[in-house]
Design a protein around this motif. Sequence first.
Motif, PDB file in Angstrom:
ATOM      1  N   TRP A  12       0.870  -1.189   0.000  1.00  0.00           N
ATOM      2  CA  TRP A  12       0.000   0.000   0.000  1.00  0.00           C
ATOM      3  C   TRP A  12       0.902   1.231   0.000  1.00  0.00           C
ATOM      4  CZ3 TRP A  12      -2.484   2.119   5.068  1.00  0.00           C
ATOM      5  CH2 TRP A  12      -3.179   3.308   4.792  1.00  0.00           C
ATOM      6  N   VAL A  13       0.962   1.906  -1.134  1.00  0.00           N
ATOM      7  CA  VAL A  13       1.768   3.125  -1.273  1.00  0.00           C
ATOM      8  C   VAL A  13       0.864   4.316  -0.979  1.00  0.00           C
ATOM      9  CG1 VAL A  13       3.205   4.524  -2.790  1.00  0.00           C
ATOM     10  CG2 VAL A  13       3.249   2.022  -2.986  1.00  0.00           C
ATOM     11  N   LYS A  14       1.244   5.102   0.000  1.00  0.00           N
ATOM     12  CA  LYS A  14       0.418   6.220   0.441  1.00  0.00           C
ATOM     13  C   LYS A  14       0.760   7.487  -0.334  1.00  0.00           C
ATOM     14  CE  LYS A  14       0.614   4.013   4.971  1.00  0.00           C
ATOM     15  NZ  LYS A  14       0.993   4.140   6.400  1.00  0.00           N
ATOM     16  N   GLU A  15      -0.041   8.522  -0.143  1.00  0.00           N
ATOM     17  CA  GLU A  15       0.152   9.767  -0.879  1.00  0.00           C
ATOM     18  C   GLU A  15       1.491  10.423  -0.572  1.00  0.00           C
ATOM     19  OE1 GLU A  15      -3.200  12.205  -0.006  1.00  0.00           O
ATOM     20  OE2 GLU A  15      -4.558  11.133  -1.351  1.00  0.00           O
ATOM     21  N   ASN A  16       2.033  10.186   0.627  1.00  0.00           N
ATOM     22  CA  ASN A  16       3.337  10.762   0.970  1.00  0.00           C
ATOM     23  C   ASN A  16       4.506   9.926   0.490  1.00  0.00           C
ATOM     24  OD1 ASN A  16       3.307   8.584   2.712  1.00  0.00           O
ATOM     25  ND2 ASN A  16       3.417   9.799   4.610  1.00  0.00           N
ATOM     26  N   GLY A  17       4.218   8.837  -0.231  1.00  0.00           N
ATOM     27  CA  GLY A  17       5.255   7.992  -0.812  1.00  0.00           C
ATOM     28  C   GLY A  17       5.680   6.827   0.051  1.00  0.00           C
ATOM     29  N   GLU A  18       5.256   6.825   1.316  1.00  0.00           N
ATOM     30  CA  GLU A  18       5.596   5.699   2.182  1.00  0.00           C
ATOM     31  C   GLU A  18       4.766   4.482   1.798  1.00  0.00           C
ATOM     32  OE1 GLU A  18       4.956   7.027   6.164  1.00  0.00           O
ATOM     33  OE2 GLU A  18       6.726   8.353   6.182  1.00  0.00           O
ATOM     34  N   ALA A  19       5.287   3.288   2.114  1.00  0.00           N
ATOM     35  CA  ALA A  19       4.607   2.056   1.736  1.00  0.00           C
ATOM     36  C   ALA A  19       4.480   1.122   2.936  1.00  0.00           C
ATOM     37  CB  ALA A  19       5.366   1.344   0.612  1.00  0.00           C
ATOM     38  N   GLU A  20       3.456   0.278   2.878  1.00  0.00           N
ATOM     39  CA  GLU A  20       3.170  -0.635   3.982  1.00  0.00           C
ATOM     40  C   GLU A  20       2.707  -1.979   3.440  1.00  0.00           C
ATOM     41  OE1 GLU A  20      -0.075  -0.841   7.666  1.00  0.00           O
ATOM     42  OE2 GLU A  20       0.556   1.133   6.868  1.00  0.00           O
ATOM     43  N   ASN A  21       3.084  -3.050   4.119  1.00  0.00           N
ATOM     44  CA  ASN A  21       2.673  -4.395   3.754  1.00  0.00           C
ATOM     45  C   ASN A  21       1.202  -4.596   4.151  1.00  0.00           C
ATOM     46  OD1 ASN A  21       2.411  -7.128   3.224  1.00  0.00           O
ATOM     47  ND2 ASN A  21       3.812  -7.798   4.836  1.00  0.00           N
ATOM     48  N   VAL A  22       0.351  -4.903   3.166  1.00  0.00           N
ATOM     49  CA  VAL A  22      -1.057  -5.133   3.447  1.00  0.00           C
ATOM     50  C   VAL A  22      -1.533  -6.371   2.683  1.00  0.00           C
ATOM     51  CG1 VAL A  22      -1.542  -2.680   3.827  1.00  0.00           C
ATOM     52  CG2 VAL A  22      -1.849  -3.654   1.547  1.00  0.00           C
ATOM     53  N   GLU A  23      -2.728  -6.807   3.006  1.00  0.00           N
ATOM     54  CA  GLU A  23      -3.341  -7.935   2.299  1.00  0.00           C
ATOM     55  C   GLU A  23      -4.637  -7.458   1.672  1.00  0.00           C
ATOM     56  OE1 GLU A  23      -5.134 -12.283   3.489  1.00  0.00           O
ATOM     57  OE2 GLU A  23      -3.178 -11.665   4.309  1.00  0.00           O
ATOM     58  N   VAL A  24      -4.826  -7.771   0.398  1.00  0.00           N
ATOM     59  CA  VAL A  24      -6.044  -7.403  -0.315  1.00  0.00           C
ATOM     60  C   VAL A  24      -6.963  -8.599  -0.368  1.00  0.00           C
ATOM     61  CG1 VAL A  24      -6.994  -6.673  -2.526  1.00  0.00           C
ATOM     62  CG2 VAL A  24      -4.887  -5.649  -1.685  1.00  0.00           C
TER      63      VAL A  24
END
Length: 427
Positions: free
Chosen positions: A414-426
């Motif tokens: 999950w890439v956020k608007e500020n450019g940071e990313a996080e491990n997620v499950e869809v």
Amino acid sequence: MTADNEKKGASRRAFLKGAVAAGGAVAGAGMARAAGPDPLITEVQEWASGLGEGVDATPYGMPIRFEGDVIRRNVEWLTADTISSINFTPIHALDGTITPQGCAFERHHSGAIELKKDDYRLMINGLVDKPLVFTYEDLERFPRENHVYFCECAANTGMEWAGAQLNGAQFTHGMIHNMEYSGVSLRTLLTEAGLEAAGDLSDKWVYVEGADASSNGRSIPMDKALDDVLIAFKANGEALRKEHGYPVRLVVPGWEGNMWIKWLRRIEVTNQAVESREETSKYTDTLADGTSRKWTWVMDAKSVVTSPSPQSPIKHGPGPLVITGLAWSGHGAITRVDVSTDGGKNWQQARLAAEGQSKALSRFYLEIEWDGKEMLLQSRAHDETGYVQPTKNALRDVRGENSIYHNNCIQTWWVKENGEAENVEVS
């Protein structure tokens, strides 16, 4: 050139012109014009004002100190100690496909040992015409081969079965490396020992064992042993590192890393699998009903976006963005990688940096214009057999959530608007 490519090319040229006009200054929100002349361009810098180090300053070259964060890392709570443990390749910080030995992951069962070439012995016994013992120098006298292969721990991505767990490509997918190995084919040494005594080879096995205290050993079907298995003593042109089995290790292309026996000391030809600890209570796949399947050696097609990712966020803001990652298959060559920015609803075909090599890593790129909005980044690998990398739900439908090994599911960042990313499950 297609109209779409012309548009992308024009956009990128405009971007580069903007960068020049801005004097190379980059702000967190994107390109910004410098308030005045850039002193890094207009003024003489310290590094250009004197002499640098001489040629003997570092007899064996090491990475510059500015790259000190490109290192292997472990997760302390995964194992009781670091002796029987694992660490992870910093795949988020690398490019291309060849992994430097110094940051290639380690997996030990009783720690990395020091074994001199002079003390090295390799025995071939069992159902052979003449049992043999080789020294390191003996091995160097046989015809050599050079091949690039990936080595992936069967537990790579294993923590992700039940849900998103570890926040970083290094930790979710970093139990892998890709090197050029030099050595002698196992087929050559078995031929030297003679296999007439074994009779019909279609039901025969070889048992391979390491010289460390764990005596890690695995059974390999004879057809694989006579195919592409390598007795390796060099990696990326130089001697194996201690942690990778110096002076000699086994290379079992496309198959799980536990079979790549380090500090190889014995090869026994047998009429059945030995059923050792590492192929019964360990390295088997527990299904939802509690039963376990075994002999699942091959690492199926898999991929991961390495950047952007949690350890490699977007820092430049909206505009041209290079999405990149790795893909591999134990069944052969990667033929295609697709990338999704919306969690798998839509897919775009990525560009392979080079034609896929059998049982080796492939690098892929997708150049896009990022609008600064959130993305759910995924990649999906295809190999030469027609196999397509599955979703996590597809794997769970067959194997439940009790497994550890052979998780080749599609990964989501999950890439956020500020450019940071996080491990997620869809789901």
